[in-house]
Design a protein around this motif. Structure first.
Motif, PDB file in Angstrom:
ATOM      1  N   ILE A 157       0.852  -1.198   0.000  1.00 27.23           N
ATOM      2  CA  ILE A 157       0.000   0.000   0.000  1.00 27.23           C
ATOM      3  C   ILE A 157       0.888   1.249   0.000  1.00 27.23           C
ATOM      4  O   ILE A 157       0.498   2.289  -0.527  1.00 27.23           O
ATOM      5  CB  ILE A 157      -0.958   0.049   1.226  1.00 27.23           C
ATOM      6  CG1 ILE A 157      -0.217  -0.265   2.535  1.00 27.23           C
ATOM      7  CG2 ILE A 157      -2.160  -0.844   1.026  1.00 27.23           C
ATOM      8  CD1 ILE A 157      -1.037  -0.024   3.788  1.00 27.23           C
ATOM      9  N   ALA A 158       2.104   1.106   0.555  1.00 26.61           N
ATOM     10  CA  ALA A 158       3.038   2.237   0.596  1.00 26.61           C
ATOM     11  C   ALA A 158       3.650   2.533  -0.768  1.00 26.61           C
ATOM     12  O   ALA A 158       4.460   3.455  -0.902  1.00 26.61           O
ATOM     13  CB  ALA A 158       4.137   1.960   1.626  1.00 26.61           C
ATOM     14  N   ALA A 159       3.281   1.741  -1.788  1.00 22.36           N
ATOM     15  CA  ALA A 159       3.688   2.038  -3.162  1.00 22.36           C
ATOM     16  C   ALA A 159       2.660   2.926  -3.850  1.00 22.36           C
ATOM     17  O   ALA A 159       2.889   3.448  -4.942  1.00 22.36           O
ATOM     18  CB  ALA A 159       3.836   0.742  -3.957  1.00 22.36           C
ATOM     19  N   GLY A 162       2.111   7.411   0.188  1.00 22.61           N
ATOM     20  CA  GLY A 162       3.225   7.500   1.139  1.00 22.61           C
ATOM     21  C   GLY A 162       2.745   7.240   2.561  1.00 22.61           C
ATOM     22  O   GLY A 162       1.677   7.711   2.970  1.00 22.61           O
ATOM     23  N   PHE A 163       3.513   6.434   3.312  1.00 25.55           N
ATOM     24  CA  PHE A 163       3.130   6.027   4.656  1.00 25.55           C
ATOM     25  C   PHE A 163       4.019   6.786   5.639  1.00 25.55           C
ATOM     26  O   PHE A 163       5.249   6.678   5.570  1.00 25.55           O
ATOM     27  CB  PHE A 163       3.367   4.511   4.783  1.00 25.55           C
ATOM     28  CG  PHE A 163       2.507   3.813   5.797  1.00 25.55           C
ATOM     29  CD1 PHE A 163       1.345   3.158   5.418  1.00 25.55           C
ATOM     30  CD2 PHE A 163       2.875   3.795   7.147  1.00 25.55           C
ATOM     31  CE1 PHE A 163       0.563   2.481   6.358  1.00 25.55           C
ATOM     32  CE2 PHE A 163       2.097   3.133   8.082  1.00 25.55           C
ATOM     33  CZ  PHE A 163       0.934   2.474   7.687  1.00 25.55           C
ATOM     34  N   PRO A 164       3.435   7.584   6.560  1.00 20.65           N
ATOM     35  CA  PRO A 164       4.278   8.386   7.449  1.00 20.65           C
ATOM     36  C   PRO A 164       5.204   7.525   8.302  1.00 20.65           C
ATOM     37  O   PRO A 164       4.824   6.447   8.755  1.00 20.65           O
ATOM     38  CB  PRO A 164       3.267   9.138   8.333  1.00 20.65           C
ATOM     39  CG  PRO A 164       1.958   8.459   8.136  1.00 20.65           C
ATOM     40  CD  PRO A 164       2.007   7.764   6.818  1.00 20.65           C
ATOM     41  N   GLY A 205       6.780 -10.794  10.790  1.00 20.17           N
ATOM     42  CA  GLY A 205       7.891 -10.173  11.510  1.00 20.17           C
ATOM     43  C   GLY A 205       8.064  -8.711  11.140  1.00 20.17           C
ATOM     44  O   GLY A 205       8.472  -7.890  11.973  1.00 20.17           O
ATOM     45  N   MET A 206       7.748  -8.375   9.882  1.00 16.18           N
ATOM     46  CA  MET A 206       7.937  -6.985   9.465  1.00 16.18           C
ATOM     47  C   MET A 206       7.062  -6.037  10.275  1.00 16.18           C
ATOM     48  O   MET A 206       7.513  -4.978  10.711  1.00 16.18           O
ATOM     49  CB  MET A 206       7.651  -6.834   7.963  1.00 16.18           C
ATOM     50  CG  MET A 206       7.885  -5.413   7.478  1.00 16.18           C
ATOM     51  SD  MET A 206       7.814  -5.238   5.696  1.00 16.18           S
ATOM     52  CE  MET A 206       9.426  -5.829   5.201  1.00 16.18           C
ATOM     53  N   TRP A 207       5.792  -6.422  10.514  1.00 19.99           N
ATOM     54  CA  TRP A 207       4.913  -5.512  11.274  1.00 19.99           C
ATOM     55  C   TRP A 207       5.238  -5.535  12.766  1.00 19.99           C
ATOM     56  O   TRP A 207       5.008  -4.558  13.458  1.00 19.99           O
ATOM     57  CB  TRP A 207       3.421  -5.748  10.998  1.00 19.99           C
ATOM     58  CG  TRP A 207       2.870  -4.561  10.241  1.00 19.99           C
ATOM     59  CD1 TRP A 207       2.651  -4.496   8.892  1.00 19.99           C
ATOM     60  CD2 TRP A 207       2.557  -3.254  10.763  1.00 19.99           C
ATOM     61  NE1 TRP A 207       2.204  -3.239   8.547  1.00 19.99           N
ATOM     62  CE2 TRP A 207       2.142  -2.452   9.671  1.00 19.99           C
ATOM     63  CE3 TRP A 207       2.594  -2.672  12.023  1.00 19.99           C
ATOM     64  CZ2 TRP A 207       1.760  -1.111   9.810  1.00 19.99           C
ATOM     65  CZ3 TRP A 207       2.209  -1.329  12.162  1.00 19.99           C
ATOM     66  CH2 TRP A 207       1.804  -0.568  11.070  1.00 19.99           C
TER      67      TRP A 207
HETATM   68  C1  LIG Z   1       4.763  -2.839   5.664  1.00 16.02           C
HETATM   69  C2  LIG Z   1       3.910  -2.328   4.595  1.00 16.02           C
HETATM   70  O1  LIG Z   1       4.250  -2.380   3.455  1.00 16.02           O
HETATM   71  C3  LIG Z   1       2.622  -1.718   4.927  1.00 16.02           C
HETATM   72  C4  LIG Z   1       2.791  -0.289   5.256  1.00 16.02           C
HETATM   73  O2  LIG Z   1       2.003  -2.409   5.936  1.00 16.02           O
END
Ligand SMILES: CC(=O)[C@H](C)O
Ligand SMILES: NC(=O)c1ccc[n+]([C@@H]2O[C@H](COP(=O)([O-])OP(=O)(O)OC[C@H]3O[C@@H](n4cnc5c(N)ncnc54)[C@H](O)[C@@H]3O)[C@@H](O)[C@H]2O)c1
Length: 273
Positions: A157-159, A162-164, A205-207
Motif C-alpha cells: 500500500i506504501a507504493a 506515502g506512509f508516514p 515479523g515486518m509488522w
Molecule cells: C509494511 C507495509 O508495506 C505496509 C505499510 O504495511
C-alpha cells in the motif's frame, strides 16, 4: 528411435511441471507464497539470506510434504550475481524455470528528517535493486530456455500512498511500481508478464518491527500502532500471508496471461483505485 513409455512420461512431466523461485521465502509472506505455489503444482526454490537457512529448510520440508520438489538457495538479493546464481541453481536442481517472485524486502521506521544516506542506500539495494536483478535474471533465463515466463514483485500500500514514518520504505515501493510498469512494456514482446502485489497490514515479523519502532517514536504501547492500522481495514481483520499468496498464485498462473504492468492492492479495503 521410438520413445519408451517411461521416456514419454518423463518428457510429459518435464513439460508440465513448472518451477518458481521465491525470495525471502524463509518466513512471512514469502513462505506463504512458496507453499501456495507448491499447492498450485510448482516445484519451488526457497531463496533467503544464509542466516535463514534453518527456517528455509523447514519450508522446503513443508513443500516436499505437499508432493513437490524444493530446494533452499542462499542468496542476498541486493547482490546481482547472487540473484543470477540463485536462478541458475533453481534451474539446475529443479529442471526448469518459469516464475520469479521478488518478495524479499525490509522496512525502515524513521521520520524523513532522520533518514541517512546509508539508510537510503541499504533499503534501495534490498527493496529496489533486487527487483531489477530478479527481472534481469529471470528474463535472461526465460530467453535461454526459449519460453515465456512470469515475474511478480512485492509492492505495498506504501507504493500507492506515502506512509508516514516509513518514508524511505514508501519511496522504495513506489520505485518497485515504476520498475514493474516499465519492465512489463519492455518484456511484453517476449511474452513475459511483469506484475506486483500490494499488501496492506500483514501479520509478519515486518509488522512486529514496525509496531515496536513506531512505539519507540510515538510512545504508544506495544501493539497499539498495529491495532490502529488494522482498525482501518474495511474487511475488519489483519491480513495473512495466505491472503497475499492467493494474488501471487493468480499472477504466477495462466489466469493472468493477459495481465501485465499491474500493481494489485490486496489490503482488505484500505486504499481504493
Ligand atoms: C509494511 C507495509 O508495506 C505496509 C505499510 O504495511
Ligand atoms: N508485512 C506487511 O504488512 C507487508 C505489507 C506490504 C508489503 N510487504 C512486503 O512483502 C515482502 C515480505 O514481507 P514480510 O512481511 O514477509 O517480511 P518479513 O520480514 O517477515 O520477511 C522478509 C524475508 O526477506 C528476507 N530478506 C531480507 N533481506 C534480504 C536480502 N537482502 N536477501 C534475501 N532475503 C532477504 C528475510 O530474511 C525474511 O525471510 C516485503 O517485500 C515487504 O516489503 C509486507
Amino acid at each position: 528411435m521410438q520413445n519408451t513409455a517411461e521416456q514419454n512420461a518423463a518428457q510429459q512431466n518435464a513439460s508440465t511441471t513448472k518451477v518458481a523461485l521465491v525470495t525471502g521465502a524463509g518466513q512471512g509472506i514469502g513462505r506463504g507464497i512458496a507453499l501456495r505455489l507448491a499447492q498450485d503444482g510448482f516445484d519451488i526454490a526457497v531463496a533467503d539470506l544464509d542466516f535463514q537457512a534453518e527456517k528455509g529448510a523447514g519450508v522446503v520440508k513443508e513443500i516436499q510434504a505437499l508432493g513437490r520438489k524444493a530446494v533452499f538457495v542462499s542468496a542476498d538479493v541486493s547482490e546481482r550475481d547472487q540473484v543470477f546464481a540463485a536462478v541458475q541453481t533453481a534451474t539446475d536442481v529443479l529442471g526448469g524455470f518459469d516464475v520469479i517472485v521478488n518478495n524479499a524486502g525490509i522496512a525502515q521506521v524513521k521520520p524523513i528528517v532522520d533518514i541517512t544516506a546509508d539508510d537510503l542506500d541499504k533499503i534501495f539495494r534490498i527493496n529496489v535493486n533486487s527487483v531489477v536483478w530478479g527481472i534481469q535474471a529471470a528474463a535472461a533465463k526465460f530467453d535461454e530456455l526459449g519460453h515465456k515466463g512470469k515475474i511478480v514483485s512485492a509492492a505495498s500500500i506504501a507504493a500507492i500512498q506515502g506512509f508516514p514514518i516509513l518514508g524511505a520504505y514508501s519511496a522504495s515501493k513506489f520505485a518497485v511500481r515504476g520498475i514493474t510498469q516499465a519492465a512489463a512494456q519492455e518484456l511484453a514482446p517476449k511474452g513475459i508478464t511483469v506484475n506486483a502485489y500490494a499488501p496492506g497490514i500483514v501479520g509478519t515479523g515486518m509488522w512486529e518491527l514496525i509496531d515496536e519502532k513506531l512505539s519507540e517514536i510515538n510512545g504508544k504501547p506495544l501493539g497499539q500502532n498495529l491495532k490502529e492500522n488494522v482498525d482501518g481495514i474495511a474487511l475488519g481483520r489483519i491480513e495473512t500471508p495466505d491472503d497475499v499468496a492467493k494474488v501471487v498464485s493468480f499472477f504466477a498462473g495462466p489466469d493472468s496471461d493477459y495481465v501485465t504492468g499491474q500493481v494489485l492492492l490486496v489490503d482488505g479495503g484500505m486504499l481504493y483505485n
